[in-house]
Enzyme design. Structure first.
Site, PDB file in Angstrom:
ATOM      1  N   TYR A  15       0.799  -1.227   0.000  1.00 18.59           N
ATOM      2  CA  TYR A  15       0.000   0.000   0.000  1.00 18.59           C
ATOM      3  C   TYR A  15       0.837   1.286   0.000  1.00 18.59           C
ATOM      4  O   TYR A  15       0.280   2.373  -0.054  1.00 18.59           O
ATOM      5  CB  TYR A  15      -0.946   0.000   1.211  1.00 18.59           C
ATOM      6  CG  TYR A  15      -1.926  -1.139   1.178  1.00 18.59           C
ATOM      7  CD1 TYR A  15      -2.865  -1.245   0.148  1.00 18.59           C
ATOM      8  CD2 TYR A  15      -1.914  -2.141   2.149  1.00 18.59           C
ATOM      9  CE1 TYR A  15      -3.762  -2.297   0.096  1.00 18.59           C
ATOM     10  CE2 TYR A  15      -2.812  -3.204   2.114  1.00 18.59           C
ATOM     11  CZ  TYR A  15      -3.719  -3.271   1.086  1.00 18.59           C
ATOM     12  OH  TYR A  15      -4.606  -4.315   1.028  1.00 18.59           O
ATOM     13  N   HIS A  37      -8.688   1.971  -5.605  1.00 21.34           N
ATOM     14  CA  HIS A  37      -7.886   1.085  -4.758  1.00 21.34           C
ATOM     15  C   HIS A  37      -6.420   1.452  -4.946  1.00 21.34           C
ATOM     16  O   HIS A  37      -5.976   1.668  -6.082  1.00 21.34           O
ATOM     17  CB  HIS A  37      -8.084  -0.388  -5.142  1.00 21.34           C
ATOM     18  CG  HIS A  37      -9.492  -0.856  -4.944  1.00 21.34           C
ATOM     19  ND1 HIS A  37     -10.001  -1.169  -3.712  1.00 21.34           N
ATOM     20  CD2 HIS A  37     -10.493  -1.012  -5.828  1.00 21.34           C
ATOM     21  CE1 HIS A  37     -11.269  -1.509  -3.846  1.00 21.34           C
ATOM     22  NE2 HIS A  37     -11.597  -1.425  -5.125  1.00 21.34           N
TER      23      HIS A  37
HETATM   24  C1  DQA Z   1      -7.647  -1.895  -1.025  1.00 18.72           C
HETATM   25  C2  DQA Z   1      -7.641  -3.307  -1.632  1.00 18.72           C
HETATM   26  C3  DQA Z   1      -8.520  -4.232  -0.815  1.00 18.72           C
HETATM   27  O1  DQA Z   1      -8.506  -5.541  -1.381  1.00 18.72           O
HETATM   28  C4  DQA Z   1      -8.036  -4.315   0.611  1.00 18.72           C
HETATM   29  O2  DQA Z   1      -8.927  -5.095   1.388  1.00 18.72           O
HETATM   30  C5  DQA Z   1      -7.809  -2.985   1.235  1.00 18.72           C
HETATM   31  C6  DQA Z   1      -7.240  -1.903   0.438  1.00 18.72           C
HETATM   32  C7  DQA Z   1      -6.654  -0.956  -1.760  1.00 18.72           C
HETATM   33  O3  DQA Z   1      -6.799   0.251  -1.621  1.00 18.72           O
HETATM   34  O4  DQA Z   1      -5.746  -1.437  -2.436  1.00 18.72           O
HETATM   35  O5  DQA Z   1      -7.978  -2.809   2.439  1.00 18.72           O
HETATM   36  O6  DQA Z   1      -8.942  -1.342  -1.164  1.00 18.72           O
END
Ligand code: DQA
Length: 147
Positions: free
Chosen positions: A24, A101
């Site tokens: 992330y 995302h």
């Molecule tokens: C997310 C991707 C999702 O699969 C995950 O559960 C998240 C973050 C992203 O921003 O990449 O918590 O939404």
């Protein structure tokens, strides 16, 4: 005065910067909020930037956005993959909705490859990290400007 763009963030995104940084990134949610506010301002717009770990809050905010927002950007995080109730609230929005995302869920586990939210989204941006939020704001700015 154009209503704010609601930027809604779901569970665990408050831990950005510390949580799985290899997936992330190191940018915190606070920093994303600041960048989003700045980008919106550059278009003469504003954002209402929120995060919650509760599905109920997310649904309540989507309902609130029906009256109070010009558009919504949503990263429903894990709830994207599980919540029909968030999808139903998103369908009831009646305004542009961009799903964001940070990571690219298609390059990850199988269970992340379906998002309920996508079924109600105007568009989806994924895998571009924090920049995805900014691209979503740029797009909405053009959309809200009209023809
Ligand atoms: C997310 C991707 C999702 O699969 C995950 O559960 C998240 C973050 C992203 O921003 O990449 O918590 O939404």
């Amino acid at each position: 005065m154009v209503k704010p763009i609601y930027v809604l963030n779901g569970p665990n995104l408050n831990l950005l910067g510390e949580r799985e940084p290899e997936v992330y990134g190191r940018t915190t949610l606070g920093e994303i909020g600041e960048m989003a506010a700045e980008r919106a301002k550059s278009h003469g717009l504003s954002v209402e930037f929120r995060q919650t770990n509760s599905e109920a809050d997310l649904i309540g905010w989507l309902q609130e956005a029906r009256q109070k927002a010009s558009a919504v950007i949503i990263n429903a995080a894990g709830l994207s993959h599980t919540s029909v109730a968030v999808l139903d609230a998103a369908r009831a929005l009646g305004k542009p909705l961009i799903e964001v995302h940070l990571s690219n869920p298609y390059a990850r586990e199988e269970y992340r490859r379906h998002s309920f939210v996508s079924e109600a989204a105007t568009g989806v941006i994924c895998g571009l990290g924090a920049e995805g939020y900014l691209f979503a704001i740029d797009h909405l700015a053009r959309l809200l400007e009209g023809p």
